[in-house]
Design an enzyme around this catalytic site. Structure first.
Site, mmCIF file in Angstrom:
data_model
loop_
_atom_site.group_PDB
_atom_site.id
_atom_site.type_symbol
_atom_site.label_atom_id
_atom_site.label_comp_id
_atom_site.label_asym_id
_atom_site.label_seq_id
_atom_site.Cartn_x
_atom_site.Cartn_y
_atom_site.Cartn_z
ATOM 1 N N ASP A 1 -73.005 -67.799 55.401
ATOM 2 C CA ASP A 1 -74.377 -67.118 55.203
ATOM 3 C C ASP A 1 -75.604 -68.221 55.421
ATOM 4 O OD1 ASP A 1 -72.986 -64.881 54.411
ATOM 5 O OD2 ASP A 1 -73.878 -64.727 52.676
ATOM 6 N N HIS B 1 -66.300 -70.386 56.846
ATOM 7 C CA HIS B 1 -65.209 -69.499 57.743
ATOM 8 C C HIS B 1 -65.112 -69.661 59.031
ATOM 9 C CE1 HIS B 1 -64.822 -66.691 54.006
ATOM 10 N NE2 HIS B 1 -66.016 -67.153 53.875
ATOM 11 N N SER C 1 -76.401 -76.958 52.646
ATOM 12 C CA SER C 1 -76.089 -77.982 53.473
ATOM 13 C C SER C 1 -76.150 -77.297 55.075
ATOM 14 C CB SER C 1 -74.711 -78.555 53.409
ATOM 15 O OG SER C 1 -74.453 -79.699 54.388
#
Length: 263
Positions: free
Chosen positions: A86, A142, A226
């Site tokens: 995200d 992911h 990050s």
């Protein structure tokens, strides 16, 4: 009043000792007291969390939260590339033959970012994509593709902010910050997944086991906001035509497709 304080402490802090203090605080039981206000200020979507706010014992646990299984849908087409995080897609573009990329008007070296001359050549004239995670984002990473991990390594010793101010005023943050790089071989070619720390040395935790990666499967997490940089081998990646920057994206959404080299 609270929002500027959080931004100062979490998004802009980069001093060695202040970072250590904040890290200790985020993992302490007393940090639980600000979990509700943090969730409110950063407008966290509590409905998708697999726990209620009262079940997070520390601010750190809230940062590395997991989601309900149905919260993210992974694009399953065999040739699609799914967003690994995200985030906000801040930039996408070509890697030139000198290994340079230009982000927010600053030049970064993929050679320096990878720290491996033997691997560099395959990414020259390829494509890069930069995805920035703010403190409000879900922090699990992911796999964007199906493939086999051929190499994984860590570089750098310090982590400075990689938000817009960090990219604009920092010194080669994407190439110098502490980072964990995973190179994946797909049936189309190679993809490098560069996980760049924003604060705190060793703020990137790898969770995947073995060498095989399935698209959408968790592979790591950030302790704080990050950046992930995706590097695609020359001629194997085509970004979605309707993708613009900056663009909010969620895990599993398609960001492009892979192509056979030379097709």
């Amino acid at each position: 009043m609270l929002q500027p304080m959080y931004r100062l402490l979490i998004e802009l802090t980069n001093g060695r000792w202040t970072s250590r203090i904040l890290k200790s605080f985020a993992r302490s039981r007393v940090s639980r007291l600000i979990v509700p206000s943090f969730a409110r200020i950063y407008q966290l979507n509590q409905e998708e969390m697999d726990k209620g706010l009262s079940e997070y014992p520390t601010l750190h646990d809230l940062f590395i939260r997991t989601l309900k299984s149905e919260a993210r849908i992974i694009h399953k087409d065999y040739d699609s590339v799914a967003s690994p995080v995200d985030a906000v897609i801040e930039d996408v573009g070509p890697i030139n033959e000198k290994s340079d990329i230009i982000v927010k008007g600053k030049t970064y070296s993929i050679d320096e970012m990878l720290g491996d001359r033997e691997l560099l050549s395959k990414y020259l004239n390829g494509t890069y994509m930069i995805l920035y995670l703010s403190p409000s984002h879900y922090h699990r990473i992911h796999s964007p593709v199906n493939g086999t991990v051929t190499k994984q390594w860590a570089l750098g010793t310090k982590s400075y902010p990689v938000n817009k101010l960090g990219l604009k005023y920092g010194v080669r943050t994407l190439a110098k910050n502490y980072r964990v790089i995973t190179e994946v071989k797909t049936e189309f070619g190679h993809v490098a997944i560069v996980k760049v720390g924003a604060m705190f040395v060793n703020s990137i935790e790898t969770t995947h086991k073995g060498s095989e990666l399935e698209k959408g499967a968790e592979m790591a997490y950030f302790t704080f906001g990050s950046t992930v940089v995706l590097l695609f081998e020359k001629d194997i990646f085509q970004v979605d035509a309707n993708l613009h920057t900056p663009k909010e994206i969620k895990v599993g959404e398609r960001i492009g497709v892979l192509k056979e080299i030379g097709s």
